[in-house]
Design a protein around this motif. Structure first.
Motif, PDB file in Angstrom:
ATOM      1  N   LEU A 109       5.546  87.625 -42.459  1.00 52.71           N
ATOM      2  CA  LEU A 109       4.435  86.837 -41.931  1.00 52.71           C
ATOM      3  C   LEU A 109       3.921  85.859 -42.981  1.00 52.71           C
ATOM      4  O   LEU A 109       3.672  84.683 -42.686  1.00 52.71           O
ATOM      5  CB  LEU A 109       3.321  87.782 -41.480  1.00 52.71           C
ATOM      6  N   MET A 110       3.790  86.327 -44.217  1.00 54.99           N
ATOM      7  CA  MET A 110       3.329  85.468 -45.304  1.00 54.99           C
ATOM      8  C   MET A 110       4.311  84.309 -45.533  1.00 54.99           C
ATOM      9  O   MET A 110       3.897  83.155 -45.680  1.00 54.99           O
ATOM     10  CB  MET A 110       3.167  86.275 -46.590  1.00 54.99           C
ATOM     11  N   VAL A 111       5.598  84.626 -45.553  1.00 52.30           N
ATOM     12  CA  VAL A 111       6.601  83.575 -45.747  1.00 52.30           C
ATOM     13  C   VAL A 111       6.484  82.528 -44.643  1.00 52.30           C
ATOM     14  O   VAL A 111       6.526  81.322 -44.908  1.00 52.30           O
ATOM     15  CB  VAL A 111       8.030  84.171 -45.811  1.00 52.30           C
ATOM     16  N   TYR A 112       6.309  82.980 -43.407  1.00 51.16           N
ATOM     17  CA  TYR A 112       6.167  82.031 -42.293  1.00 51.16           C
ATOM     18  C   TYR A 112       5.015  81.058 -42.567  1.00 51.16           C
ATOM     19  O   TYR A 112       5.175  79.841 -42.426  1.00 51.16           O
ATOM     20  CB  TYR A 112       5.921  82.768 -40.967  1.00 51.16           C
ATOM     21  N   PHE A 113       3.849  81.585 -42.952  1.00 51.70           N
ATOM     22  CA  PHE A 113       2.699  80.703 -43.135  1.00 51.70           C
ATOM     23  C   PHE A 113       2.800  79.858 -44.398  1.00 51.70           C
ATOM     24  O   PHE A 113       2.240  78.759 -44.447  1.00 51.70           O
ATOM     25  CB  PHE A 113       1.390  81.483 -43.064  1.00 51.70           C
ATOM     26  N   ILE A 114       3.517  80.319 -45.403  1.00 46.24           N
ATOM     27  CA  ILE A 114       3.758  79.463 -46.577  1.00 46.24           C
ATOM     28  C   ILE A 114       4.647  78.285 -46.177  1.00 46.24           C
ATOM     29  O   ILE A 114       4.378  77.135 -46.536  1.00 46.24           O
ATOM     30  CB  ILE A 114       4.372  80.269 -47.742  1.00 46.24           C
ATOM     31  N   VAL A 115       5.704  78.571 -45.422  1.00 45.79           N
ATOM     32  CA  VAL A 115       6.585  77.491 -44.953  1.00 45.79           C
ATOM     33  C   VAL A 115       5.811  76.551 -44.040  1.00 45.79           C
ATOM     34  O   VAL A 115       5.915  75.326 -44.155  1.00 45.79           O
ATOM     35  CB  VAL A 115       7.841  78.059 -44.256  1.00 45.79           C
ATOM     36  N   ARG A 116       4.989  77.096 -43.143  1.00 43.68           N
ATOM     37  CA  ARG A 116       4.179  76.267 -42.245  1.00 43.68           C
ATOM     38  C   ARG A 116       3.219  75.392 -43.056  1.00 43.68           C
ATOM     39  O   ARG A 116       3.051  74.208 -42.775  1.00 43.68           O
ATOM     40  CB  ARG A 116       3.413  77.156 -41.271  1.00 43.68           C
ATOM     41  N   PHE A 117       2.592  75.960 -44.075  1.00 40.85           N
ATOM     42  CA  PHE A 117       1.662  75.225 -44.927  1.00 40.85           C
ATOM     43  C   PHE A 117       2.367  74.050 -45.609  1.00 40.85           C
ATOM     44  O   PHE A 117       1.835  72.941 -45.658  1.00 40.85           O
ATOM     45  CB  PHE A 117       1.063  76.167 -45.981  1.00 40.85           C
ATOM     46  N   MET A 118       3.571  74.302 -46.132  1.00 41.32           N
ATOM     47  CA  MET A 118       4.296  73.256 -46.868  1.00 41.32           C
ATOM     48  C   MET A 118       4.912  72.217 -45.935  1.00 41.32           C
ATOM     49  O   MET A 118       5.027  71.050 -46.306  1.00 41.32           O
ATOM     50  CB  MET A 118       5.385  73.886 -47.733  1.00 41.32           C
ATOM     51  N   LEU A 119       5.326  72.629 -44.756  1.00 43.45           N
ATOM     52  CA  LEU A 119       6.022  71.743 -43.824  1.00 43.45           C
ATOM     53  C   LEU A 119       5.254  71.674 -42.512  1.00 43.45           C
ATOM     54  O   LEU A 119       5.779  71.961 -41.441  1.00 43.45           O
ATOM     55  CB  LEU A 119       7.454  72.242 -43.598  1.00 43.45           C
ATOM     56  N   ILE A 120       4.028  71.253 -42.601  1.00 44.64           N
ATOM     57  CA  ILE A 120       3.106  71.329 -41.470  1.00 44.64           C
ATOM     58  C   ILE A 120       3.522  70.450 -40.287  1.00 44.64           C
ATOM     59  O   ILE A 120       3.139  70.712 -39.156  1.00 44.64           O
ATOM     60  CB  ILE A 120       1.672  71.010 -41.932  1.00 44.64           C
ATOM     61  N   ASN A 121       4.318  69.431 -40.533  1.00 42.37           N
ATOM     62  CA  ASN A 121       4.718  68.538 -39.446  1.00 42.37           C
ATOM     63  C   ASN A 121       6.000  68.970 -38.736  1.00 42.37           C
ATOM     64  O   ASN A 121       6.426  68.309 -37.792  1.00 42.37           O
ATOM     65  CB  ASN A 121       4.869  67.107 -39.963  1.00 42.37           C
ATOM     66  N   GLN A 122       6.599  70.047 -39.181  1.00 40.34           N
ATOM     67  CA  GLN A 122       7.814  70.542 -38.531  1.00 40.34           C
ATOM     68  C   GLN A 122       7.453  71.405 -37.322  1.00 40.34           C
ATOM     69  O   GLN A 122       6.352  71.938 -37.224  1.00 40.34           O
ATOM     70  CB  GLN A 122       8.653  71.353 -39.520  1.00 40.34           C
ATOM     71  N   SER A 123       8.404  71.574 -36.427  1.00 41.37           N
ATOM     72  CA  SER A 123       8.173  72.381 -35.236  1.00 41.37           C
ATOM     73  C   SER A 123       8.084  73.867 -35.601  1.00 41.37           C
ATOM     74  O   SER A 123       8.576  74.298 -36.651  1.00 41.37           O
ATOM     75  CB  SER A 123       9.300  72.176 -34.229  1.00 41.37           C
ATOM     76  N   ILE A 124       7.472  74.630 -34.727  1.00 46.57           N
ATOM     77  CA  ILE A 124       7.375  76.076 -34.912  1.00 46.57           C
ATOM     78  C   ILE A 124       8.779  76.670 -34.991  1.00 46.57           C
ATOM     79  O   ILE A 124       9.042  77.557 -35.811  1.00 46.57           O
ATOM     80  CB  ILE A 124       6.547  76.717 -33.783  1.00 46.57           C
ATOM     81  N   LYS A 125       9.675  76.186 -34.162  1.00 44.97           N
ATOM     82  CA  LYS A 125      11.061  76.671 -34.167  1.00 44.97           C
ATOM     83  C   LYS A 125      11.705  76.424 -35.532  1.00 44.97           C
ATOM     84  O   LYS A 125      12.341  77.311 -36.102  1.00 44.97           O
ATOM     85  CB  LYS A 125      11.861  75.985 -33.063  1.00 44.97           C
ATOM     86  N   TRP A 126      11.539  75.227 -36.071  1.00 40.72           N
ATOM     87  CA  TRP A 126      12.143  74.881 -37.367  1.00 40.72           C
ATOM     88  C   TRP A 126      11.560  75.738 -38.478  1.00 40.72           C
ATOM     89  O   TRP A 126      12.277  76.260 -39.323  1.00 40.72           O
ATOM     90  CB  TRP A 126      11.908  73.394 -37.654  1.00 40.72           C
ATOM     91  N   VAL A 127      10.238  75.910 -38.471  1.00 46.47           N
ATOM     92  CA  VAL A 127       9.566  76.721 -39.489  1.00 46.47           C
ATOM     93  C   VAL A 127      10.035  78.171 -39.396  1.00 46.47           C
ATOM     94  O   VAL A 127      10.265  78.828 -40.411  1.00 46.47           O
ATOM     95  CB  VAL A 127       8.029  76.611 -39.357  1.00 46.47           C
ATOM     96  N   SER A 128      10.207  78.666 -38.179  1.00 47.80           N
ATOM     97  CA  SER A 128      10.672  80.045 -37.985  1.00 47.80           C
ATOM     98  C   SER A 128      12.070  80.245 -38.535  1.00 47.80           C
ATOM     99  O   SER A 128      12.342  81.234 -39.228  1.00 47.80           O
ATOM    100  CB  SER A 128      10.649  80.407 -36.497  1.00 47.80           C
ATOM    101  N   ILE A 129      12.960  79.322 -38.245  1.00 47.08           N
ATOM    102  CA  ILE A 129      14.339  79.416 -38.740  1.00 47.08           C
ATOM    103  C   ILE A 129      14.365  79.346 -40.260  1.00 47.08           C
ATOM    104  O   ILE A 129      15.033  80.150 -40.922  1.00 47.08           O
ATOM    105  CB  ILE A 129      15.227  78.325 -38.103  1.00 47.08           C
ATOM    106  N   ALA A 130      13.623  78.405 -40.834  1.00 48.36           N
ATOM    107  CA  ALA A 130      13.579  78.274 -42.296  1.00 48.36           C
ATOM    108  C   ALA A 130      13.003  79.538 -42.933  1.00 48.36           C
ATOM    109  O   ALA A 130      13.502  80.013 -43.962  1.00 48.36           O
ATOM    110  CB  ALA A 130      12.749  77.047 -42.691  1.00 48.36           C
TER     111      ALA A 130
END
Length: 129
Positions: free
Chosen positions: A39-60
């Motif tokens: 969960l933490m990794v997801y939100f760190i990736v979301r924080f850094m790549l805020i303009n990417q889609s949820i799908k892209w952030v999830s895969i990354a």
């Protein structure tokens, strides 16, 4: 800091605290910490790549989590010395466990659900999925 960044930053800090506490509470199952790590990794990736889609952030996020877990199969002296430090152990882990992959997937899935909920409330970035 934009409102959405602040929301994600707050979530990251909260998850870190909960994850650390989960390792120090007697009777707390170890898998809780692994779910919180995903969960933490997801939100760190979301924080850094805020303009990417949820799908892209999830895969990354899953690729990152899985890479860390599979890296635990590599047991060279130099990386094991890093893993035996507190921060190294928290980030890199020490032992490969298949079940951790499931925990990371659950954690990232929870992140996706929370992200969609934040989007509906207007606290998060607009849904780009």
């Amino acid at each position: 800091m934009r409102k959405s960044h602040l929301a994600y930053f707050t979530l990251i800090l909260t998850i870190i605290i909960l994850g650390l506490l989960s390792r120090h509470i007697n009777g707390s199952p170890l898998f809780i910490g692994d779910i919180l790590w995903g969960l933490m990794v997801y939100f760190i990736v979301r924080f850094m790549l805020i303009n990417q889609s949820i799908k892209w952030v999830s895969i990354a996020s899953l690729l990152f989590c899985y890479s860390i877990e599979f890296s635990q199969l590599y047991q060279a002296t130099w990386i094991n010395s890093i893993r035996h430090t507190v921060i190294g152990g928290l980030i890199l882990g020490e032992t490969f466990v298949w079940g951790d992959l499931l925990c990371y997937t659950v954690g990232v899935g929870i992140g996706m659900l929370v992200n969609r909920w934040l989007d509906k409330r207007g606290s998060g970035h607009p849904d780009l999925s």
